[in-house]
Motif scaffolding. Structure first.
Motif, PDB file in Angstrom:
ATOM      1  N   SER A 174       0.814  -1.211   0.000  1.00 51.00           N
ATOM      2  CA  SER A 174       0.000   0.000   0.000  1.00 51.00           C
ATOM      3  C   SER A 174       0.846   1.259   0.000  1.00 51.00           C
ATOM      4  O   SER A 174       0.356   2.344  -0.329  1.00 51.00           O
ATOM      5  CB  SER A 174      -0.912   0.020   1.236  1.00 51.00           C
ATOM      6  OG  SER A 174      -0.137   0.091   2.424  1.00 51.00           O
ATOM      7  N   ARG A 216      -4.129   9.343  -8.079  1.00 57.87           N
ATOM      8  CA  ARG A 216      -3.980   8.098  -7.325  1.00 57.87           C
ATOM      9  C   ARG A 216      -2.937   8.257  -6.222  1.00 57.87           C
ATOM     10  O   ARG A 216      -3.107   7.735  -5.114  1.00 57.87           O
ATOM     11  CB  ARG A 216      -3.607   6.947  -8.254  1.00 57.87           C
ATOM     12  CG  ARG A 216      -4.760   6.440  -9.103  1.00 57.87           C
ATOM     13  CD  ARG A 216      -4.426   5.146  -9.821  1.00 57.87           C
ATOM     14  NE  ARG A 216      -3.491   5.325 -10.916  1.00 57.87           N
ATOM     15  CZ  ARG A 216      -2.232   4.905 -10.911  1.00 57.87           C
ATOM     16  NH1 ARG A 216      -1.734   4.292  -9.843  1.00 57.87           N
ATOM     17  NH2 ARG A 216      -1.443   5.106 -11.954  1.00 57.87           N
ATOM     18  N   ARG A 217      -1.845   8.966  -6.502  1.00 56.43           N
ATOM     19  CA  ARG A 217      -0.828   9.175  -5.479  1.00 56.43           C
ATOM     20  C   ARG A 217      -1.361  10.039  -4.335  1.00 56.43           C
ATOM     21  O   ARG A 217      -1.047   9.809  -3.168  1.00 56.43           O
ATOM     22  CB  ARG A 217       0.407   9.809  -6.116  1.00 56.43           C
ATOM     23  CG  ARG A 217       1.531  10.171  -5.148  1.00 56.43           C
ATOM     24  CD  ARG A 217       1.964   9.029  -4.258  1.00 56.43           C
ATOM     25  NE  ARG A 217       2.485   7.885  -4.963  1.00 56.43           N
ATOM     26  CZ  ARG A 217       3.780   7.627  -5.113  1.00 56.43           C
ATOM     27  NH1 ARG A 217       4.686   8.466  -4.618  1.00 56.43           N
ATOM     28  NH2 ARG A 217       4.170   6.531  -5.734  1.00 56.43           N
ATOM     29  N   ARG A 220      -3.532   7.795  -2.219  1.00 56.17           N
ATOM     30  CA  ARG A 220      -2.689   6.934  -1.386  1.00 56.17           C
ATOM     31  C   ARG A 220      -2.019   7.712  -0.277  1.00 56.17           C
ATOM     32  O   ARG A 220      -1.918   7.240   0.864  1.00 56.17           O
ATOM     33  CB  ARG A 220      -1.643   6.256  -2.265  1.00 56.17           C
ATOM     34  CG  ARG A 220      -0.910   5.138  -1.568  1.00 56.17           C
ATOM     35  CD  ARG A 220       0.306   5.599  -0.812  1.00 56.17           C
ATOM     36  NE  ARG A 220       1.456   5.742  -1.661  1.00 56.17           N
ATOM     37  CZ  ARG A 220       2.654   6.099  -1.216  1.00 56.17           C
ATOM     38  NH1 ARG A 220       2.845   6.374   0.057  1.00 56.17           N
ATOM     39  NH2 ARG A 220       3.661   6.237  -2.051  1.00 56.17           N
ATOM     40  N   ASN A 223      -4.570   8.360   2.392  1.00 57.03           N
ATOM     41  CA  ASN A 223      -4.893   7.079   2.998  1.00 57.03           C
ATOM     42  C   ASN A 223      -3.780   6.624   3.927  1.00 57.03           C
ATOM     43  O   ASN A 223      -4.023   6.196   5.070  1.00 57.03           O
ATOM     44  CB  ASN A 223      -5.130   6.058   1.888  1.00 57.03           C
ATOM     45  CG  ASN A 223      -5.663   4.740   2.386  1.00 57.03           C
ATOM     46  OD1 ASN A 223      -4.949   3.738   2.395  1.00 57.03           O
ATOM     47  ND2 ASN A 223      -6.919   4.710   2.799  1.00 57.03           N
ATOM     48  N   GLY A 224      -2.544   6.752   3.457  1.00 58.65           N
ATOM     49  CA  GLY A 224      -1.407   6.347   4.266  1.00 58.65           C
ATOM     50  C   GLY A 224      -1.218   7.207   5.500  1.00 58.65           C
ATOM     51  O   GLY A 224      -0.811   6.710   6.554  1.00 58.65           O
ATOM     52  N   GLY A 281      -8.915   9.984   0.641  1.00 59.22           N
ATOM     53  CA  GLY A 281      -8.009   8.954   1.143  1.00 59.22           C
ATOM     54  C   GLY A 281      -7.871   8.992   2.649  1.00 59.22           C
ATOM     55  O   GLY A 281      -7.812   7.951   3.310  1.00 59.22           O
ATOM     56  N   THR A 290      -7.984   0.476   2.748  1.00 56.74           N
ATOM     57  CA  THR A 290      -6.592   0.528   2.312  1.00 56.74           C
ATOM     58  C   THR A 290      -6.520   0.592   0.797  1.00 56.74           C
ATOM     59  O   THR A 290      -7.078  -0.272   0.107  1.00 56.74           O
ATOM     60  CB  THR A 290      -5.814  -0.713   2.801  1.00 56.74           C
ATOM     61  OG1 THR A 290      -5.853  -0.759   4.226  1.00 56.74           O
ATOM     62  CG2 THR A 290      -4.362  -0.649   2.336  1.00 56.74           C
ATOM     63  N   TYR A 291      -5.825   1.608   0.296  1.00 60.57           N
ATOM     64  CA  TYR A 291      -5.578   1.707  -1.134  1.00 60.57           C
ATOM     65  C   TYR A 291      -4.239   1.038  -1.427  1.00 60.57           C
ATOM     66  O   TYR A 291      -3.201   1.443  -0.907  1.00 60.57           O
ATOM     67  CB  TYR A 291      -5.546   3.168  -1.573  1.00 60.57           C
ATOM     68  CG  TYR A 291      -5.217   3.326  -3.035  1.00 60.57           C
ATOM     69  CD1 TYR A 291      -6.135   2.934  -4.009  1.00 60.57           C
ATOM     70  CD2 TYR A 291      -3.991   3.831  -3.454  1.00 60.57           C
ATOM     71  CE1 TYR A 291      -5.838   3.043  -5.362  1.00 60.57           C
ATOM     72  CE2 TYR A 291      -3.691   3.955  -4.798  1.00 60.57           C
ATOM     73  CZ  TYR A 291      -4.609   3.564  -5.742  1.00 60.57           C
ATOM     74  OH  TYR A 291      -4.320   3.674  -7.066  1.00 60.57           O
ATOM     75  N   GLU A 293      -1.412   0.610  -3.636  1.00 59.72           N
ATOM     76  CA  GLU A 293      -0.777   1.239  -4.794  1.00 59.72           C
ATOM     77  C   GLU A 293       0.178   0.300  -5.513  1.00 59.72           C
ATOM     78  O   GLU A 293       0.319   0.348  -6.733  1.00 59.72           O
ATOM     79  CB  GLU A 293      -0.011   2.490  -4.364  1.00 59.72           C
ATOM     80  CG  GLU A 293       0.635   3.217  -5.538  1.00 59.72           C
ATOM     81  CD  GLU A 293       1.273   4.519  -5.146  1.00 59.72           C
ATOM     82  OE1 GLU A 293       1.487   5.342  -6.051  1.00 59.72           O
ATOM     83  OE2 GLU A 293       1.563   4.736  -3.957  1.00 59.72           O
ATOM     84  N   THR A 309      -8.154  -1.657  -7.940  1.00 62.06           N
ATOM     85  CA  THR A 309      -6.814  -1.134  -7.683  1.00 62.06           C
ATOM     86  C   THR A 309      -5.872  -1.539  -8.807  1.00 62.06           C
ATOM     87  O   THR A 309      -5.877  -2.686  -9.238  1.00 62.06           O
ATOM     88  CB  THR A 309      -6.281  -1.710  -6.351  1.00 62.06           C
ATOM     89  OG1 THR A 309      -7.129  -1.249  -5.312  1.00 62.06           O
ATOM     90  CG2 THR A 309      -4.869  -1.233  -6.081  1.00 62.06           C
TER      91      THR A 309
END
Length: 318
Positions: A174, A216-217, A220, A223-224, A281, A290-291, A293, A309
């Motif tokens: 992830s 997308r980044r 993430r 999310n992170g 996120g 959880t994404y 990546e 994903t």
């Protein structure tokens, strides 16, 4: 240096790393941790290691996930005092390694963090250029920082070992294990310092200079941030605070996106879209989503992974 199926990058960066490793005192050695299940970098590294220069070694870490590769680097450096992480798609500026080591020697910091600037292989989409998404922070040398990536990071291994901190392999596919790792070091009372002279250039391929990759980044990243925050402090109050902060960010992003659309202001639209993605996120991460990546064809997404994903080698580029 961690690597995953980037032979062209290896051919460019390894000679530069060996030259810098040989130029410092005492001389350093270069370690390539190959996270490709097929160990595809072994031959190229062996061929270069046979030529004159600083010691160069290849180790194969077949377990998928960047956190496993990072932990393998820590294990391989068990007898060393200092470990420097750098990405395989980066090019160090002259004196990069010497600057990192010099600041560490002067301050005794547990970590020294250097800046990353981007170089593009082709013309930029105006949406990317107007959003200024690849412009990273620069700070005065000696500035304390609270979090860092492993794309340009020196670690004092004696202090890391004493703190008992390692990379959490549940974040391996992830992303975010370096965020959690460095935040845990700071939470343990250790110091990370910025070294603005220790510059590396990130070579950005066309596949990453896209709107889709940027959004997308951002998703993430948000999310992170929530997930690592909850690992450090799992209280409900933290979860609620992250949810509120993410919702505010998402709302602000949506507002900027709408305003930019109505006013025909591309920078507002671009930055609003990224802010919206990061906020979503954050909210998802606060409640267990959880994404993934860095998903790979042979690896199952973690529980709660985002439907659809991206998978495959392109998605696993770090």
């Amino acid at each position: 240096m961690l690597t995953y199926r980037r032979p062209r990058d290896l051919a460019e960066v390894l000679p530069a790393l060996r030259a810098q490793a040989a130029a410092v005192q005492p001389p350093a050695r270069v370690l390539v941790v190959d996270n490709d299940p097929a160990a595809g970098a072994a031959g190229a590294v062996a061929a270069l290691a046979a030529t004159p220069g600083a010691p160069l070694a290849h180790v194969h870490e077949p377990r998928p996930g960047i956190a496993a590769a990072r932990n393998r680097a820590l294990a391989e450096a068990a007898g060393d005092d200092v470990l420097v992480f750098v990405d395989d798609d980066e090019r160090p500026a002259p004196g990069w390694l010497a600057h990192l080591l010099a600041l560490h020697a002067r301050t005794g910091a547990a970590g020294v963090v250097g800046p990353v600037v981007s170089r593009f292989e082709g013309p930029l989409d105006p949406w990317i250029a107007d959003g200024r998404f690849f412009e990273r922070r620069r700070l005065p040398t000696g500035t304390p920082v609270a979090v860092a990536a492993t794309n340009n990071l020196l670690l004092d291994l004696r202090q890391v070992r004493a703190a008992g901190v390692a990379f959490d392999e549940r974040f391996g596919l992830s992303g975010g294990s370096d965020t959690l790792f460095t935040r845990a070091l700071v939470a343990a009372g250790l110091q990370l310092l910025w070294c603005d002279e220790a510059l590396v250039t990130d070579v950005v391929p066309p596949a990453r200079a896209t709107r889709d990759w940027v959004l997308r980044r951002a998703l993430r990243s948000g999310n992170g941030w929530s997930r690592t925050s909850l690992k450090l402090d799992p209280r409900l109050a933290v979860r609620l605070r992250l949810s509120a902060a993410g919702a505010v960010r998402a709302g602000a992003g949506a507002g900027a996106l709408l305003a930019g659309t109505c006013a025909r202001r591309r920078p507002w639209r671009a930055r609003g879209a990224r802010t919206l993605a990061r906020g979503l996120g954050m909210v998802g991460g606060a409640w267990g989503w959880t994404y993934v990546e860095y998903a790979r064809p042979a690896a199952r997404p973690a529980t709660g992974a985002a439907p659809g994903t991206p998978t495959g080698p392109a998605a696993a580029r770090r």
